[in-house]
Design a protein around this motif. Sequence first.
Motif: not given
Length: 224
Positions: A153-168
């Motif tokens: 998975g590649v996370i290219a979101t703003p910082a405030e969304s990154a942890q939630d995306v990571c958790d998913q």
Amino acid sequence: MSADPSTRRGIPDATVARLPEYLRALHSFSDDGIASVSSEDLAVATGVGSAKVRKDLSYLGSYGIRGVGYDVDHLAYQISFALGLTHEWAVAIVGMGNLGRALAAYRGFATKGFRIVGLLDQDTRLHGQVVAGLPVRPMADLAGLVGEGLAIGVIATPAESAQDVCDQLVSVGVRSILNFAPTVLATPPSVVVRKVDLSTELQILAFHEQRKAGRAVTLAEVSS
């Protein structure tokens, strides 16, 4: 995901970090029709000392032949195998802002053994839009992508969304994550995260530029 060949061979992390540079150099040599190279050739091409090159390659069981060097194509295969690049890896990019779209359009993934299988975003207004030939999908599609072989998975979101995306990503079984968001992610020990922070790299370059220009200042001078 099967066990990483580099882990099975006990290759140090520092060596693993240099292997892609050796592979890039070997591909360049091959494109130029060069069949064999010395450790000195690789050292010049990568900026790594020749002794360190030889030490790194010894972890692959490759020692070269005195007076001949390393067979370019065979060494490239050994490194590709150690990096897990002898088969294709499925990748999903989360976050379809400017960075995510640029990554989706990058053609280098396909030539390096990576296939983009999904583009995702939490913004429902983006769902269905086509980026680089693929539709933007909702995060709810993650589990289905994992069932189809998604590995990275590649996370290219703003910082405030990154942890939630990571958790998913972690919750559906993704164990390898490349993080472009400027934040540190909390993950279980079984998850490998590589962080790419462009601003940090620019700051390091600024430090070196200042030092080269002889412009280093003391805290006292700054405060005065």
